[in-house]
Design a protein around this motif. Sequence first.
Motif, PDB file in Angstrom:
ATOM      1  N   TYR A 345       0.857  -1.183   0.000  1.00  0.00           N
ATOM      2  CA  TYR A 345       0.000   0.000   0.000  1.00  0.00           C
ATOM      3  C   TYR A 345       0.894   1.234   0.000  1.00  0.00           C
ATOM      4  O   TYR A 345       1.787   1.365   0.839  1.00  0.00           O
ATOM      5  CB  TYR A 345      -0.922   0.054   1.222  1.00  0.00           C
ATOM      6  CG  TYR A 345      -1.787   1.301   1.218  1.00  0.00           C
ATOM      7  CD1 TYR A 345      -3.002   1.318   0.536  1.00  0.00           C
ATOM      8  CD2 TYR A 345      -1.364   2.472   1.852  1.00  0.00           C
ATOM      9  CE1 TYR A 345      -3.781   2.470   0.488  1.00  0.00           C
ATOM     10  CE2 TYR A 345      -2.133   3.626   1.813  1.00  0.00           C
ATOM     11  CZ  TYR A 345      -3.339   3.617   1.132  1.00  0.00           C
ATOM     12  OH  TYR A 345      -4.104   4.761   1.069  1.00  0.00           O
ATOM     13  N   ALA A 347       0.809   5.691  -0.668  1.00  0.00           N
ATOM     14  CA  ALA A 347       0.082   6.940  -0.891  1.00  0.00           C
ATOM     15  C   ALA A 347       1.070   7.988  -1.371  1.00  0.00           C
ATOM     16  O   ALA A 347       2.027   8.328  -0.668  1.00  0.00           O
ATOM     17  CB  ALA A 347      -0.612   7.398   0.382  1.00  0.00           C
ATOM     18  N   TYR A 368      -3.131   6.905  -4.625  1.00  0.00           N
ATOM     19  CA  TYR A 368      -2.751   5.762  -3.799  1.00  0.00           C
ATOM     20  C   TYR A 368      -2.838   4.501  -4.648  1.00  0.00           C
ATOM     21  O   TYR A 368      -3.453   4.482  -5.722  1.00  0.00           O
ATOM     22  CB  TYR A 368      -3.662   5.620  -2.575  1.00  0.00           C
ATOM     23  CG  TYR A 368      -4.996   4.964  -2.881  1.00  0.00           C
ATOM     24  CD1 TYR A 368      -5.142   3.582  -2.836  1.00  0.00           C
ATOM     25  CD2 TYR A 368      -6.100   5.734  -3.241  1.00  0.00           C
ATOM     26  CE1 TYR A 368      -6.364   2.982  -3.136  1.00  0.00           C
ATOM     27  CE2 TYR A 368      -7.321   5.144  -3.526  1.00  0.00           C
ATOM     28  CZ  TYR A 368      -7.452   3.763  -3.477  1.00  0.00           C
ATOM     29  OH  TYR A 368      -8.651   3.173  -3.789  1.00  0.00           O
TER      30      TYR A 368
END
Length: 543
Positions: A345, A347, A368
């Motif tokens: 993940y 961003a 993101y």
Amino acid sequence: MKKVSLNLAGSLGLLSVIGAVAASPTFAETTTVSQINQTMSNDPVAQNVTSVSQLSDVKPTDWAFTALQSLVERYGCIAGYPDRTFRGKQATSRYEFAAGLNACLDKINEIISAGLADKVSKEDLATLKKLQEEFAAELATLRGRVDALDAKVTKLEAQQFSTTTKLTGEAIMAVTGASGNALAPTNTNVFVTSRVRLNLNTSFTGSDLLLTRLEVGNGGTSIPTAFGAGSTIQNASSVNNSSNIGFGTYGQDYAGLTAGSTFTLAKLRYDFNIGNDARVSIGPVMHAYDHIDVNTYANNEAYDFSSTFFINNPLHVLINGQNGGAGAAFDWNIAKSAFTLRGLYLAGNGNQPAAATGVNRGLFGDPYQATAELEFAPKNADGDKPFAIKLLYTNGAVNNATINSGGVNVEWKFAKGAALFGRYGFGTIDNRGVAISTVPSFTSGLFTGGATSTDTSLSPQTWMFGFAFPDLFKEGALAGIAVGQPLITSAIGNATQTNLELFYNFPVSSNIRITPDVQFVFNPNNVSGSTIFVGTLRTVFSF
């Protein structure tokens, strides 16, 4: 210093019978100083033992068992291999024998210095004296080498940068000649690009890594920008999100650094193990290409392909700027099997809490990406993984557009000097009700005459396929050729842009590599009849 006494033949036993070893048929008498240096540098680290029973291949019925038992338990100067074996039938050289003798001498000197001379028999001392005379030259060589090593270690410790941090670096210098234009022919341009990376690799436990990267370049213009074929989403300053979704698909990865001649924090993350099978990475400056969509033959702009398209799948590496993004990743080898699960993940604006220009920022804002990857890579008899296939799924957002994509990444080394590789991606780009034709991100030539005013989403596909030739003409070299189409979708009509790239990377030395690289971009931005040619001579210095 590691003990080399573990290499002594099975006839090495009680000091009173050591002399018999030197006379045995398996005892080499012509070993040179260079050979003992090699022996000492190549031998595995010895495994200290306190009882002869700890040596798995030594049995009470062995003729030297009692002798070994005395040396191990009385004098403590015999060591075993790391696997707890003694390998008593292995032949030994005079220098190896001298190394074992030296270990026993050192141990007995310790005993005598401790006021325990009565623990050493007169017979053993007499044997030691005789052996010292016989092996005086070899012992002098060994001790001289130990003294030299001690001096080197002392010097290195005094001059080392840090006890926990190692500095590595990489410098790329490339001369590029290019011609063509997405819309009309243009004159040939020759330009120079460069990039320097300094990595501080810090470990606190030996298995963890705190990676800090500083990066700087000469700010050279990217090739798509120079030829009017770049997508504005790559440099959308209003949201600062630098993404592959703009499909700027033949720019050199190391050109056009936003930092220019100013050093930038280009990576900061901490990697650590969880158990024996999983590794976690977390940090404020990370990059997707370190963790997902990795390919042995098409993933490193300093070693293989130069263009962004062949380095990564544009539908799965959404956060691709110099500063990457904040987030976390994990790599889990499932029960030490051929299957590995990865997650990521990131961003792109994780360091900016406020919304701007209608785009939400922050750790959970735009842009993101969240990616899951499952790899199947079985080992062969040699422990290598010649074949690997990775299945990917990515959900993300860039410039208020939602991306959902699937994909596959495959590589197969089917012969000693040949391998194939490829990537395929498919998915949707939903512009959340806004007509794509009105958004600059998708109108930089990509949709000229194709997209209508009512199109609010795309269903793109992307593919690439190539061959690699490891060690071609020279050990450590790599040649590759790949072809692919970055963006195929019915919304743009005739999706004909096709990229072709060839390179040959060869080492000049262990620290210098040179790579001639050629790119052809046919019908760039899907404009029929136009061709862009890019030729690059890339030199990489690593240290």
